[in-house]
Design a protein around this motif. Sequence first.
Motif, short mmCIF file in Angstrom:
data_model
loop_
_atom_site.label_atom_id
_atom_site.label_comp_id
_atom_site.label_asym_id
_atom_site.label_seq_id
_atom_site.Cartn_x
_atom_site.Cartn_y
_atom_site.Cartn_z
N ALA A 87 -86.13 102.54 12.46
CA ALA A 87 -85.29 101.75 11.56
C ALA A 87 -86.02 101.43 10.25
CB ALA A 87 -84.86 100.47 12.25
N ALA A 88 -87.30 101.11 10.34
CA ALA A 88 -88.08 100.81 9.12
C ALA A 88 -88.20 102.05 8.25
CB ALA A 88 -89.46 100.30 9.51
N ILE A 89 -88.39 103.20 8.85
CA ILE A 89 -88.51 104.45 8.08
C ILE A 89 -87.17 104.82 7.45
CG2 ILE A 89 -88.98 106.91 8.27
CD1 ILE A 89 -91.06 106.11 10.40
N ALA A 90 -86.09 104.63 8.20
CA ALA A 90 -84.77 104.90 7.63
C ALA A 90 -84.50 103.98 6.45
CB ALA A 90 -83.70 104.74 8.71
N GLY A 91 -84.97 102.74 6.53
CA GLY A 91 -84.83 101.82 5.41
C GLY A 91 -85.62 102.28 4.20
N ILE B 90 -91.12 113.08 16.25
CA ILE B 90 -90.56 112.89 14.91
C ILE B 90 -89.41 111.89 14.92
CG2 ILE B 90 -89.32 114.02 13.02
CD1 ILE B 90 -90.92 116.53 13.62
N TYR B 91 -88.48 112.04 15.86
CA TYR B 91 -87.23 111.29 15.77
C TYR B 91 -87.12 110.08 16.67
CZ TYR B 91 -85.60 115.15 12.99
OH TYR B 91 -85.47 116.08 12.01
N ALA B 92 -87.93 109.96 17.68
CA ALA B 92 -87.76 108.85 18.62
C ALA B 92 -89.03 108.03 18.70
CB ALA B 92 -87.38 109.37 20.00
N HIS B 93 -89.26 107.22 17.72
CA HIS B 93 -90.40 106.32 17.78
C HIS B 93 -89.94 104.92 17.44
CE1 HIS B 93 -90.71 106.48 13.42
NE2 HIS B 93 -90.57 107.77 13.54
N PRO B 94 -90.74 103.92 17.73
CA PRO B 94 -90.27 102.54 17.65
C PRO B 94 -89.99 102.04 16.24
CG PRO B 94 -92.58 102.63 18.28
CD PRO B 94 -92.07 104.01 18.31
N GLN B 95 -90.47 102.72 15.20
CA GLN B 95 -90.26 102.23 13.84
C GLN B 95 -89.26 103.08 13.08
OE1 GLN B 95 -94.24 102.33 12.53
NE2 GLN B 95 -94.71 100.30 13.31
#
Length: 95
Positions: free
Chosen positions: A85-89, A78-83
Motif C-alpha cells: 500500500a505504501a509503494i502504491a501510494g 514483487i507483488y505480495a509484500h507487507p508494504q
Amino acid sequence: MEQFALQFFIACVTAAGFGIAIAAFGCGLGQGMGLKAAVEGIARNPESSGKVTVTMLIGLAMIESLCIYALVISLILIYAHPQAAAIAGLFAKGH
C-alpha cells in the motif's frame, strides 16, 4: 516511511530478478544436458528411443517445474509484500 518502503521494493525487485535469472540459467543448463544424454542414448541404441523419449520428457517437465516455482517465488517477492500500500501510494503521487 515512504523512503524505506521504496528501498524495500527495490531490494525485492532486485532479488526477484536475480532469482529468476539463476533459475533460468540452471534449468536451461539441466535441460540441455538431459537432452544431450537422451540423444546420445538414442543414437547408441535406436530401439530404445520410445523409452528414452518418455523418460526424457518426464525429466524435462520436472526441471521446468523448478523454473516455474522460482518464477512464482519471484512474483510473490514483487507483488505480495507487507508494504504494498505504501509503494502504491508512492507511485500514485508520481515520485
